[in-house]
Design a protein around this motif. Structure first.
Motif, short mmCIF file in Angstrom:
data_model
loop_
_atom_site.label_atom_id
_atom_site.label_comp_id
_atom_site.label_asym_id
_atom_site.label_seq_id
_atom_site.Cartn_x
_atom_site.Cartn_y
_atom_site.Cartn_z
N LEU A 245 1.14 0.66 11.03
CA LEU A 245 2.34 0.03 10.48
C LEU A 245 2.89 0.84 9.31
O LEU A 245 4.11 0.99 9.17
N GLU A 246 2.00 1.37 8.48
CA GLU A 246 2.46 2.23 7.38
C GLU A 246 3.17 3.46 7.92
O GLU A 246 4.24 3.86 7.43
N GLY A 247 2.56 4.10 8.92
CA GLY A 247 3.19 5.27 9.52
C GLY A 247 4.52 4.93 10.16
O GLY A 247 5.49 5.71 10.07
N ALA A 248 4.59 3.74 10.80
CA ALA A 248 5.85 3.32 11.42
C ALA A 248 6.93 3.08 10.37
O ALA A 248 8.10 3.44 10.57
N LEU A 249 6.54 2.48 9.23
CA LEU A 249 7.52 2.25 8.16
C LEU A 249 8.08 3.56 7.63
O LEU A 249 9.30 3.70 7.42
N SER B 222 0.83 -1.20 0.00
CA SER B 222 0.00 0.00 0.00
C SER B 222 0.87 1.26 0.00
O SER B 222 0.57 2.23 -0.71
N ALA B 223 1.96 1.25 0.78
CA ALA B 223 2.85 2.40 0.82
C ALA B 223 3.55 2.59 -0.52
O ALA B 223 3.77 3.72 -0.97
N TRP B 224 3.89 1.47 -1.18
CA TRP B 224 4.57 1.58 -2.47
C TRP B 224 3.67 2.20 -3.53
O TRP B 224 4.13 2.94 -4.41
N ASN B 225 2.37 1.92 -3.45
CA ASN B 225 1.43 2.52 -4.40
C ASN B 225 1.34 4.04 -4.22
O ASN B 225 0.97 4.75 -5.15
N ARG B 226 1.65 4.51 -3.01
CA ARG B 226 1.62 5.97 -2.74
C ARG B 226 3.02 6.46 -2.42
O ARG B 226 3.22 7.32 -1.56
N ARG B 227 4.00 5.94 -3.14
CA ARG B 227 5.39 6.18 -2.81
C ARG B 227 5.81 7.64 -2.99
O ARG B 227 6.70 8.13 -2.25
N THR C 245 6.71 8.89 18.70
CA THR C 245 5.84 9.99 18.30
C THR C 245 5.25 9.75 16.93
O THR C 245 4.07 10.05 16.67
N GLY C 246 6.05 9.19 16.02
CA GLY C 246 5.54 8.88 14.68
C GLY C 246 4.44 7.83 14.73
O GLY C 246 3.43 7.95 14.02
N ILE C 247 4.62 6.80 15.56
CA ILE C 247 3.58 5.77 15.68
C ILE C 247 2.32 6.35 16.30
O ILE C 247 1.20 6.07 15.86
N ALA C 248 2.51 7.20 17.33
CA ALA C 248 1.35 7.82 17.98
C ALA C 248 0.60 8.73 17.00
O ALA C 248 -0.63 8.77 16.99
N ALA C 249 1.37 9.46 16.16
CA ALA C 249 0.72 10.33 15.19
C ALA C 249 -0.08 9.53 14.16
O ALA C 249 -1.12 9.99 13.66
N SER C 250 0.38 8.32 13.84
CA SER C 250 -0.32 7.48 12.87
C SER C 250 -1.65 6.97 13.42
O SER C 250 -2.51 6.53 12.64
N LEU C 251 -1.82 7.02 14.73
CA LEU C 251 -3.07 6.56 15.31
C LEU C 251 -4.25 7.44 14.91
O LEU C 251 -5.40 6.99 14.91
N SER D 186 4.05 10.58 -2.49
CA SER D 186 3.66 11.41 -1.35
C SER D 186 4.34 10.97 -0.07
O SER D 186 4.76 11.79 0.75
N LEU D 187 4.48 9.65 0.11
CA LEU D 187 5.14 9.16 1.33
C LEU D 187 6.64 9.44 1.31
O LEU D 187 7.26 9.60 2.37
N THR D 188 7.23 9.51 0.11
CA THR D 188 8.65 9.87 0.03
C THR D 188 8.88 11.29 0.53
O THR D 188 9.86 11.57 1.23
N LEU D 189 7.97 12.19 0.17
CA LEU D 189 8.10 13.57 0.65
C LEU D 189 7.97 13.62 2.17
O LEU D 189 8.71 14.35 2.85
N ALA D 190 7.04 12.83 2.72
CA ALA D 190 6.90 12.77 4.17
C ALA D 190 8.16 12.17 4.82
O ALA D 190 8.62 12.64 5.86
N THR D 191 8.73 11.16 4.17
CA THR D 191 9.96 10.55 4.68
C THR D 191 11.11 11.54 4.69
O THR D 191 11.89 11.62 5.65
N LEU D 192 11.22 12.34 3.63
CA LEU D 192 12.30 13.34 3.56
C LEU D 192 12.16 14.40 4.64
O LEU D 192 13.17 14.85 5.22
N SER D 193 10.94 14.81 4.93
CA SER D 193 10.74 15.81 5.96
C SER D 193 11.11 15.26 7.33
O SER D 193 11.72 15.96 8.15
N ILE D 194 10.79 14.00 7.59
CA ILE D 194 11.18 13.38 8.86
C ILE D 194 12.70 13.21 8.92
O ILE D 194 13.32 13.44 9.95
N ALA D 195 13.31 12.81 7.80
CA ALA D 195 14.75 12.64 7.76
C ALA D 195 15.47 13.95 8.04
O ALA D 195 16.48 13.99 8.77
N LEU D 196 14.96 15.05 7.48
CA LEU D 196 15.56 16.36 7.73
C LEU D 196 15.48 16.71 9.21
O LEU D 196 16.46 17.21 9.80
#
Length: 429
Positions: free
Chosen positions: A349-353, A11-16, A404-410, A18-28
């Motif tokens: 789980l998606e948010g945790a990934l 599911s995450a790969w199908n929305r890769r 915090t990321g897991i809690a936010a995914s709730l 938008s989720l990549t942008l979210a990943t980059l912001s967390i990485a920063l």
């Protein structure tokens, strides 16, 4: 439940995108947070190494932090000095094992010049060992001989055997600029020969030129009030015929036979009757310095957490925005037997990934930057981040980010779990 992980990944790969942008912001955000933590730890290590070796720093009565910065880090200008006779009286104390007189005031190409004795190289250390190592050459022995730190040699391209002249007064020019400040004339008539280059220590020693106390007196024989005396010029070869005993010092670094006597000696010096003096414990003065700069550290950490909050908010926004497109997908999962806890588990789980990917990418960025910038940081700031490892505090912060990321995914998970089965199956008009 065994199929949740591959399902979440698909599911995450199908929305890769938008989720990549979210990943980059967390990485920063993670990179910024870990960089602040690592820089503070490296600075504390650097400062601790700088004050290692001596038990007390003695100077004119005033601010302990100012004395520490001037005597150990060679920063700022001294407003007062201590008399040579006071140093001699202190040196007679049988509790003192060794003492290093320190005289500052002159400079060379923006680097401070320190006057001391040859024992300076034997008693000072880098926090790992007692005594300074020479990359080339030897300690000074003659009147106009100088030993330079590793940073001075590297940035100015100096080596043993070269001749240099000192600049009168403390210069704060960048060492890349070799333009002489008109307010700080040179002692051009009394050049020094470099006889030693110290190995890198990661302390202020690296950016210091060390000469003898007598040499500083010799270059000022024909000076008065910060300027050459008109009509008087004493050549270098004749300087040794004069009495070159120092009249004043800026500070004294003291080592004791027994460290248990440190408070006793400190009280004796603070009550010295000859002139108002104070003795400071470098570690305590360092703690006071960290308290002064603590607000800056807290501000940087606050900014890092704000960036982290923005990154996690972006993650939540991406997942929530995708719920409209995934209503039928979630409804089909419900129809084949997935319960609310499975839906919640899938989105969490998606948010945790995404959070784990952002943390991993942020850590890679920090490690890469630490290795790439290591030579510059070692040369300019005396700090080495290339060999630094993740501390317990850094790991705790990484764990806090993951939690915090897991809690936010709730939040989107709870919203998705409330979607009715029929709401997903019925076509939207």
């Amino acid at each position: 439940m065994k199929t949740l992980l591959p399902l979440a990944w698909a599911s995450a790969w199908n929305r890769r995108l938008s989720l990549t942008l979210a990943t980059l912001s967390i990485a920063l955000a993670v990179a910024l947070l870990l960089s602040v933590t690592r820089a503070r730890e490296a600075a504390q290590t650097h400062f601790a190494q700088s004050v290692a070796g001596g038990d007390l720093v003695v100077g004119p009565r005033g601010s302990p932090v100012q004395l520490l910065l001037h005597a150990v880090f060679h920063l700022g200008d001294a407003s007062h000095t201590l008399a040579w006779k006071s140093y001699q009286a202190l040196a007679a104390d049988p509790l003192i094992a060794w003492r290093l007189p320190l005289a500052l005031g002159d400079s060379h190409q923006g680097f401070p010049v320190l006057g001391s004795t040859p024992e300076y190289f034997r008693h000072l250390g880098d926090g790992q060992q007692q005594g300074l190592r020479f990359a080339d050459g030897r300690p000074f022995a003659g009147l106009f001989e100088a030993v330079i730190g590793a940073e001075v040699a590297a940035r100015l391209g100096y080596r043993t055997g070269q001749q240099i002249t000192l600049q009168h007064g403390a210069s704060h020019l960048d060492a890349h600029h070799h333009d002489e400040d008109a307010n700080h004339p040179e002692h051009a008539d009394k050049p020094f020969r470099i006889v030693g280059v110290l190995a890198p220590t990661g302390t202020p020693v690296d950016r210091t030129l060390v000469v003898s106390l007598q040499a500083l007196e010799a270059i000022h024989l024909d000076w008065q009030g910060g300027m050459p005396m008109p009509g008087l010029s004493i050549p270098a070869e004749a300087a040794g015929k004069f009495d070159l005993t120092p009249k004043h010092l800026n500070a004294v670094l003291i080592g004791l036979h027994q460290r248990t006597d440190v408070f006793r000696v400190q009280r004796q010096i603070n009550a010295f009757g000859g002139e108002p003096l104070m003795a400071i414990l470098p570690g305590l003065a360092m703690d006071e310095l960290w308290q002064l700069v603590g607000s800056v550290e807290r501000t940087l950490h606050g900014l890092a957490w704000l960036v982290m909050a923005a990154g996690l908010a972006g993650l939540v926004a991406v997942i929530v925005a995708s719920l409209g497109e995934r209503r039928r997908e979630l409804a089909i999962l419900r129809s084949v037997g997935a319960g609310r806890r499975h839906i919640i588990g899938l989105l969490v789980l998606e948010g945790a990934l995404v959070t784990v990917a952002g943390i991993a990418l942020g850590m890679v960025v920090v490690e890469a930057a630490g290795h790439l910038l290591a030579p510059w940081l070692r040369t300019r700031l005396g700090m080495d981040l290339s060999g630094a490892t993740l501390s317990i505090e850094a790991l705790q912060r990484v764990g806090a980010v993951l939690a915090t990321g897991i809690a936010a995914s709730l939040i989107p998970a709870w919203r998705a779990s409330r979607m009715a089965l029929a709401d997903g199956l019925l076509p939207r008009l």
